[in-house]
Design a protein around this motif. Structure first.
Motif, PDB file in Angstrom:
ATOM      1  N   MET A  57       0.852  -1.183   0.000  1.00 61.59           N
ATOM      2  CA  MET A  57       0.000   0.000   0.000  1.00 61.59           C
ATOM      3  C   MET A  57       0.890   1.235   0.000  1.00 61.59           C
ATOM      4  O   MET A  57       2.040   1.170   0.442  1.00 61.59           O
ATOM      5  CB  MET A  57      -0.906   0.016   1.239  1.00 61.59           C
ATOM      6  N   PRO A  58       0.394   2.346  -0.493  1.00 63.34           N
ATOM      7  CA  PRO A  58       1.193   3.565  -0.425  1.00 63.34           C
ATOM      8  C   PRO A  58       1.216   4.118   0.998  1.00 63.34           C
ATOM      9  O   PRO A  58       0.307   3.860   1.790  1.00 63.34           O
ATOM     10  CB  PRO A  58       0.467   4.516  -1.384  1.00 63.34           C
ATOM     11  N   LEU A  59       2.245   4.839   1.311  1.00 60.00           N
ATOM     12  CA  LEU A  59       2.389   5.516   2.609  1.00 60.00           C
ATOM     13  C   LEU A  59       2.293   4.540   3.790  1.00 60.00           C
ATOM     14  O   LEU A  59       1.534   4.759   4.732  1.00 60.00           O
ATOM     15  CB  LEU A  59       1.353   6.634   2.745  1.00 60.00           C
ATOM     16  N   GLN A  60       3.087   3.490   3.746  1.00 64.45           N
ATOM     17  CA  GLN A  60       3.075   2.486   4.806  1.00 64.45           C
ATOM     18  C   GLN A  60       3.492   3.072   6.154  1.00 64.45           C
ATOM     19  O   GLN A  60       3.145   2.525   7.194  1.00 64.45           O
ATOM     20  CB  GLN A  60       4.039   1.350   4.472  1.00 64.45           C
ATOM     21  N   MET A  61       4.225   4.154   6.128  1.00 62.41           N
ATOM     22  CA  MET A  61       4.705   4.743   7.376  1.00 62.41           C
ATOM     23  C   MET A  61       3.556   5.281   8.229  1.00 62.41           C
ATOM     24  O   MET A  61       3.650   5.257   9.454  1.00 62.41           O
ATOM     25  CB  MET A  61       5.716   5.851   7.099  1.00 62.41           C
ATOM     26  N   LEU A  62       2.490   5.751   7.611  1.00 59.94           N
ATOM     27  CA  LEU A  62       1.374   6.298   8.384  1.00 59.94           C
ATOM     28  C   LEU A  62       0.659   5.236   9.222  1.00 59.94           C
ATOM     29  O   LEU A  62       0.456   5.444  10.416  1.00 59.94           O
ATOM     30  CB  LEU A  62       0.397   7.032   7.476  1.00 59.94           C
TER      31      LEU A  62
END
Length: 178
Positions: A57-62
């Motif tokens: 998924m995009p933006l896994q850090m969030l």
């Protein structure tokens, strides 16, 4: 655990709290448990970071940051471990997760040749999404558990080594418990 090493390379707490992308979390970032370096906090952060690193998924850090905040584990370590999967490592990790998913579902792998491109992903996502996400979920849970247990064990081993080193009497080591 070598706290001084973590502290040397860890970003300043105030800079992280004031980062524009993390303002969404508001005062939750003021919890001191998010910055502690102890066995529970670091092990939990390793588990969170490893889990989200394999979820495509995009933006896994969030979501990694959100879960670290909710579980009150070390935020910088959880977010940093997401970067285990980067543009170089993500394709083989995704393929491994896809193979695990097809194995669990009992489906055959796609016959077409894999191309790392947006066009190929758009054309194939309808066929690969189910095994990909199931495999990613299972691999994420497995990595998370192994990372958690591995870090707890490593931390304990390191503490025992430091204890033995401190309590060595005039060149004689302490008797082992084996």
């Amino acid at each position: 655990m070598p706290r001084h090493l973590f502290k040397r390379y860890a970003p300043d707490h105030d800079k992280i709290r004031q980062h524009k992308h993390l303002q969404v979390f508001g005062t939750l970032l003021h919890d001191p448990n998010l910055w502690h370096l102890n066995r529970r906090s670091v092990s939990g952060a390793v588990a969170v970071g490893l889990f989200w690193s394999v979820i495509p998924m995009p933006l896994q850090m969030l979501p990694a940051a959100l879960l670290a905040i909710l579980l009150r584990v070390n935020l910088p370590i959880a977010v940093a471990l997401v970067w285990i999967t980067n543009p170089l490592t993500f394709p083989p990790v995704l393929y491994c997760c896809y193979v695990v998913g097809t194995w669990i579902l009992g489906k055959p792998e796609l016959d077409q040749e894999f191309h790392l491109s947006v066009e190929w992903m758009r054309a194939s996502i309808g066929q690969i999404w189910e095994p990909l996400y199931l495999g990613s979920l299972l691999v994420g849970i497995l990595l998370s558990g192994l990372g958690y247990l591995g870090m707890r064990g490593f931390w304990r081993w390191h503490v025992i080594q430091r204890y033995r080193k401190r309590h060595t009497v005039k060149g004689q080591s302490l008797p082992s418990r084996n």
